[in-house]
Design an enzyme around this catalytic site. Structure first.
Site, PDB file in Angstrom:
ATOM      1  N   ARG A   6     -19.109  -4.317   4.002  1.00  0.00           N
ATOM      2  CA  ARG A   6     -18.436  -5.190   3.012  1.00  0.00           C
ATOM      3  C   ARG A   6     -18.009  -4.442   1.766  1.00  0.00           C
ATOM      4  NH1 ARG A   6     -22.768  -8.381   4.245  1.00  0.00           N
ATOM      5  NH2 ARG A   6     -22.367  -9.978   5.805  1.00  0.00           N
ATOM      6  N   LYS A  63      -3.572  -2.221  -2.396  1.00  0.00           N
ATOM      7  CA  LYS A  63      -3.277  -2.754  -1.068  1.00  0.00           C
ATOM      8  C   LYS A  63      -3.737  -1.731  -0.040  1.00  0.00           C
ATOM      9  CE  LYS A  63       1.076  -5.206  -1.673  1.00  0.00           C
ATOM     10  NZ  LYS A  63       2.359  -5.349  -0.964  1.00  0.00           N
ATOM     11  N   GLU A 116      11.101   6.116  -4.077  1.00  0.00           N
ATOM     12  CA  GLU A 116      10.249   5.187  -4.851  1.00  0.00           C
ATOM     13  C   GLU A 116      10.266   5.554  -6.340  1.00  0.00           C
ATOM     14  OE1 GLU A 116       9.323   2.736  -2.987  1.00  0.00           O
ATOM     15  OE2 GLU A 116       9.285   3.616  -0.969  1.00  0.00           O
ATOM     16  N   LYS A 153       3.900   1.026 -12.286  1.00  0.00           N
ATOM     17  CA  LYS A 153       3.376   0.240 -11.146  1.00  0.00           C
ATOM     18  C   LYS A 153       2.113  -0.505 -11.560  1.00  0.00           C
ATOM     19  CE  LYS A 153       2.393  -0.452  -6.446  1.00  0.00           C
ATOM     20  NZ  LYS A 153       2.074   0.001  -5.119  1.00  0.00           N
ATOM     21  N   GLU A 159      -0.750 -10.346  -5.338  1.00  0.00           N
ATOM     22  CA  GLU A 159       0.575 -10.737  -4.844  1.00  0.00           C
ATOM     23  C   GLU A 159       0.684 -12.242  -4.660  1.00  0.00           C
ATOM     24  OE1 GLU A 159       1.832  -8.667  -1.249  1.00  0.00           O
ATOM     25  OE2 GLU A 159       3.475  -7.881  -2.427  1.00  0.00           O
ATOM     26  N   ARG A 190       5.026  -9.262  -8.485  1.00  0.00           N
ATOM     27  CA  ARG A 190       5.112  -8.006  -7.764  1.00  0.00           C
ATOM     28  C   ARG A 190       6.414  -7.870  -6.968  1.00  0.00           C
ATOM     29  NH1 ARG A 190      -0.913  -5.847  -6.117  1.00  0.00           N
ATOM     30  NH2 ARG A 190      -0.228  -4.059  -4.980  1.00  0.00           N
ATOM     31  N   ASN A 227      10.208  -4.777  -4.634  1.00  0.00           N
ATOM     32  CA  ASN A 227      11.013  -4.763  -3.413  1.00  0.00           C
ATOM     33  C   ASN A 227      12.443  -4.293  -3.630  1.00  0.00           C
ATOM     34  OD1 ASN A 227       9.441  -5.423  -1.182  1.00  0.00           O
ATOM     35  ND2 ASN A 227       9.416  -7.580  -1.754  1.00  0.00           N
ATOM     36  N   HIS A 278      14.460  -2.602  -0.959  1.00  0.00           N
ATOM     37  CA  HIS A 278      13.686  -2.638   0.278  1.00  0.00           C
ATOM     38  C   HIS A 278      14.181  -3.661   1.298  1.00  0.00           C
ATOM     39  CE1 HIS A 278      11.060   0.210  -1.632  1.00  0.00           C
ATOM     40  NE2 HIS A 278      10.266   0.256  -0.593  1.00  0.00           N
ATOM     41  N   HIS A 315      14.603  -1.840   4.551  1.00  0.00           N
ATOM     42  CA  HIS A 315      13.811  -2.134   5.756  1.00  0.00           C
ATOM     43  C   HIS A 315      14.722  -2.401   6.951  1.00  0.00           C
ATOM     44  CE1 HIS A 315      10.019  -3.405   3.322  1.00  0.00           C
ATOM     45  NE2 HIS A 315       9.898  -2.177   3.772  1.00  0.00           N
ATOM     46  N   HIS A 339      11.575   6.035   5.919  1.00  0.00           N
ATOM     47  CA  HIS A 339      11.465   4.914   4.982  1.00  0.00           C
ATOM     48  C   HIS A 339      12.201   5.242   3.681  1.00  0.00           C
ATOM     49  CE1 HIS A 339       9.796   1.495   2.832  1.00  0.00           C
ATOM     50  NE2 HIS A 339       9.415   2.331   1.870  1.00  0.00           N
TER      51      HIS A 339
HETATM   52  N1  LIG Z   1      -0.883   0.553   0.034  1.00  0.00           N
HETATM   53  C1  LIG Z   1       0.293   0.483  -0.534  1.00  0.00           C
HETATM   54  O1  LIG Z   1       0.495  -0.185  -1.544  1.00  0.00           O
HETATM   55  C2  LIG Z   1       1.411   1.256   0.071  1.00  0.00           C
HETATM   56  C3  LIG Z   1       2.603   1.426  -0.646  1.00  0.00           C
HETATM   57  C4  LIG Z   1       3.616   2.178  -0.089  1.00  0.00           C
HETATM   58  C5  LIG Z   1       3.429   2.752   1.171  1.00  0.00           C
HETATM   59  N2  LIG Z   1       2.262   2.569   1.834  1.00  0.00           N
HETATM   60  C6  LIG Z   1       2.027   3.178   3.156  1.00  0.00           C
HETATM   61  O2  LIG Z   1       2.071   4.585   2.997  1.00  0.00           O
HETATM   62  C7  LIG Z   1       2.467   5.169   4.237  1.00  0.00           C
HETATM   63  C8  LIG Z   1       3.445   6.278   3.960  1.00  0.00           C
HETATM   64  O3  LIG Z   1       2.829   7.237   3.147  1.00  0.00           O
HETATM   65  P1  LIG Z   1       3.318   8.760   3.109  1.00  0.00           P
HETATM   66  O4  LIG Z   1       4.780   8.793   2.950  1.00  0.00           O
HETATM   67  O5  LIG Z   1       2.464   9.460   2.132  1.00  0.00           O
HETATM   68  O6  LIG Z   1       3.064   9.235   4.622  1.00  0.00           O
HETATM   69  P2  LIG Z   1       1.918  10.096   5.325  1.00  0.00           P
HETATM   70  O7  LIG Z   1       0.588   9.743   4.842  1.00  0.00           O
HETATM   71  O8  LIG Z   1       2.176  10.010   6.785  1.00  0.00           O
HETATM   72  O9  LIG Z   1       2.236  11.587   4.844  1.00  0.00           O
HETATM   73  C9  LIG Z   1       3.466  12.186   5.212  1.00  0.00           C
HETATM   74  C10 LIG Z   1       3.240  13.521   5.937  1.00  0.00           C
HETATM   75  O10 LIG Z   1       2.875  14.525   4.988  1.00  0.00           O
HETATM   76  C11 LIG Z   1       1.671  15.177   5.381  1.00  0.00           C
HETATM   77  N3  LIG Z   1       1.048  15.587   4.132  1.00  0.00           N
HETATM   78  C12 LIG Z   1       0.395  14.805   3.242  1.00  0.00           C
HETATM   79  N4  LIG Z   1       0.120  15.499   2.122  1.00  0.00           N
HETATM   80  C13 LIG Z   1       0.593  16.758   2.315  1.00  0.00           C
HETATM   81  C14 LIG Z   1       0.625  17.930   1.512  1.00  0.00           C
HETATM   82  N5  LIG Z   1       0.181  17.926   0.246  1.00  0.00           N
HETATM   83  N6  LIG Z   1       1.167  19.044   2.034  1.00  0.00           N
HETATM   84  C15 LIG Z   1       1.679  19.032   3.288  1.00  0.00           C
HETATM   85  N7  LIG Z   1       1.697  17.958   4.092  1.00  0.00           N
HETATM   86  C16 LIG Z   1       1.165  16.820   3.600  1.00  0.00           C
HETATM   87  C17 LIG Z   1       0.948  14.176   6.228  1.00  0.00           C
HETATM   88  O11 LIG Z   1       0.064  14.789   7.117  1.00  0.00           O
HETATM   89  C18 LIG Z   1       2.108  13.491   6.967  1.00  0.00           C
HETATM   90  O12 LIG Z   1       2.492  14.258   8.058  1.00  0.00           O
HETATM   91  C19 LIG Z   1       2.998   4.045   5.098  1.00  0.00           C
HETATM   92  O13 LIG Z   1       2.081   3.757   6.124  1.00  0.00           O
HETATM   93  C20 LIG Z   1       3.098   2.857   4.152  1.00  0.00           C
HETATM   94  O14 LIG Z   1       2.884   1.625   4.781  1.00  0.00           O
HETATM   95  C21 LIG Z   1       1.262   1.837   1.305  1.00  0.00           C
HETATM   96 ZN   LIG Z   2       8.895   1.784  -0.091  1.00  0.00          ZN
END
Ligand SMILES: NC(=O)c1ccc[n+]([C@@H]2O[C@H](COP(=O)([O-])OP(=O)(O)OC[C@H]3O[C@@H](n4cnc5c(N)ncnc54)[C@H](O)[C@@H]3O)[C@@H](O)[C@H]2O)c1
Ligand SMILES: [Zn+2]
Length: 366
Positions: free
Chosen positions: A128, A150, A192, A230, A240, A245, A249, A252, A256, A269
């Site tokens: 938990r 999130k 972003e 943010k 949300e 919030r 978007n 987006h 999307h 993305h």
């Molecule tokens: N929780 C939230 O509020 C929120 C907001 C936006 C996006 N997201 C989520 O985030 C995800 C996308 O995140 P992302 O773009 O960071 O993708 P990711 O975590 O897949 O990272 C992108 C790539 O970079 C690599 N990587 C990470 N750090 C590195 C570094 N310093 N050097 C070399 N390689 C590195 C990773 O292994 C991966 O291959 C999605 O799943 C999305 O849904 C969540």
């Molecule tokens: Zn986004």
């Protein structure tokens, strides 16, 4: 170069979300100081990262934790969105259980948004809830995913279908880690950053514009401005509910649809959101009174960070259909987010179908 344990400046943003408050620390070289920064009661700290990040940064984090008197262990997951599943989550729970993780221990999420979301969801639900420290290593995670609480995993075709809100105890951002990030990921993160700049306007937009000249090395002050922006939005609507919030978007809805029209294999993305932001600027000029010069300023910023100039390889009808579906499925996001001016977003704007078609045609032919 910044020395581990060094004296380089640390910028701090305090995020207030509901009853929770936590700090986001931003500074070159902070990764080497993680051991002393983690704080809290944790004796055991479990570092979760993926196979790409492990060889780059895991050793440094583990030895820092040892120096600070913690008992570290690590869990290395397969990388990428395709691993953001219940199956990987089950693996994570198995390892946490086998490591005997207790309520006083901490999970350290070291990596991009995928690791942050998965380790965050595991931390939220295991026993938990155990302490969570987010250590984002992608630009997207630093300015977006790691701030706001999130956490989620994907379920079947549903992205982020299983999730919750769970605030970390601390977020530590070391911009030096961005030096190893593949160029396409850097560009994606900038979508972003540009979004935040257009929404915030003022000095944040100016910092965004000057930072666009060297995208792989964002000024820590730009990261700070983005996190602050943010955090302010999230603080108004931590779970949300109020709709505050929704402005996040921007770009987006069309983004999307473009991402999905390419069956998630064409545009990333960030690239799709870049095109979505172009569409939002175009529509804002026509429907929300955005000044033509500000629209041009936005379009130039999107170009400056290397995001796509136009839409290719995607059928206009598919994008239109997917926009309609997105509007139906995404509760609470009825309507588009547009800009009355930079720094003045409006959510819930109705866009007539004819203009939706026109903006897609414009993206294809500009
Ligand atoms: N929780 C939230 O509020 C929120 C907001 C936006 C996006 N997201 C989520 O985030 C995800 C996308 O995140 P992302 O773009 O960071 O993708 P990711 O975590 O897949 O990272 C992108 C790539 O970079 C690599 N990587 C990470 N750090 C590195 C570094 N310093 N050097 C070399 N390689 C590195 C990773 O292994 C991966 O291959 C999605 O799943 C999305 O849904 C969540
Ligand atoms: Zn986004």
């Amino acid at each position: 170069m910044s020395a581990a344990g060094g004296s380089s400046a640390v910028l701090t943003v305090t995020v207030r979300a509901g009853g929770d408050a936590y700090d986001v620390l931003i500074g070159a070289g902070l990764l080497g100081r993680l051991g002393e920064l983690v704080g809290g009661p944790a004796t055991q700290a479990v570092v979760v990262c993926d196979e790409n990040v492990a060889p780059l940064y895991l050793e440094r984090v583990l030895s820092g934790l040892v120096s600070a008197g913690r008992r570290p262990s690590s869990i290395v997951l397969p990388p990428g969105e395709q691993a953001k599943t219940q199956a990987t989550l089950a693996l994570l729970y198995d390892r946490l259980y086998d490591l005997g993780v207790g309520r006083d221990d901490a999970v350290v999420a070291l990596g991009g948004g995928v690791v942050g979301d998965m380790a965050g969801y595991a931390a939220a639900t295991f026993l938990r809830g155990v302490d969570l420290v987010q250590v984002p290593t992608t630009l997207l995670a630093m300015v977006d995913a790691a701030v706001g609480g999130k956490v989620a995993v994907d379920y079947r075709e549903g992205k982020n279908y299983l999730g919750t809100f769970y605030q970390p105890r601390l977020v530590v951002e070391d911009p030096d880690t961005l030096a190893t990030l593949p160029e396409r990921e850097v560009r994606g993160g900038w979508a972003e950053v540009v979004k935040h700049g257009l929404l915030a306007g003022g000095p944040t937009l100016e910092l965004t514009e000057s930072g666009a000249a060297h995208p792989a090395h964002p000024d820590p002050r730009l990261l700070e401005a983005d996190v602050r922006f943010k955090a302010a939005v999230v603080g108004r609507d931590p779970r949300e509910i109020t709709g505050a919030r929704a402005i996040l978007n921007l770009g987006h809805t069309v983004g999307h649809a473009i991402e999905a029209a390419g069956a998630f294999a064409g545009y990333s993305h960030g690239e799709a959101v870049g095109l979505g932001l172009r569409a939002a600027l175009w529509l804002s000029e026509r429907l929300a009174g955005l000044d033509a010069r500000e629209a041009v300023r936005g379009q130039e910023l999107i170009s400056a960070v290397g995001l796509p100039e136009r839409l290719t390889g995607v059928a206009a009808d598919d994008v239109a259909r997917l926009i309609a579906r997105d509007k139906k499925v995404a509760a609470g996001t009825a309507g588009f987010v547009l800009l009355e001016s930079v720094g003045r977003p409006v959510a819930g704007m109705a866009v007539p179908a004819k203009l939706q078609s026109e903006v897609i045609a414009w993206l294809l032919n500009r």
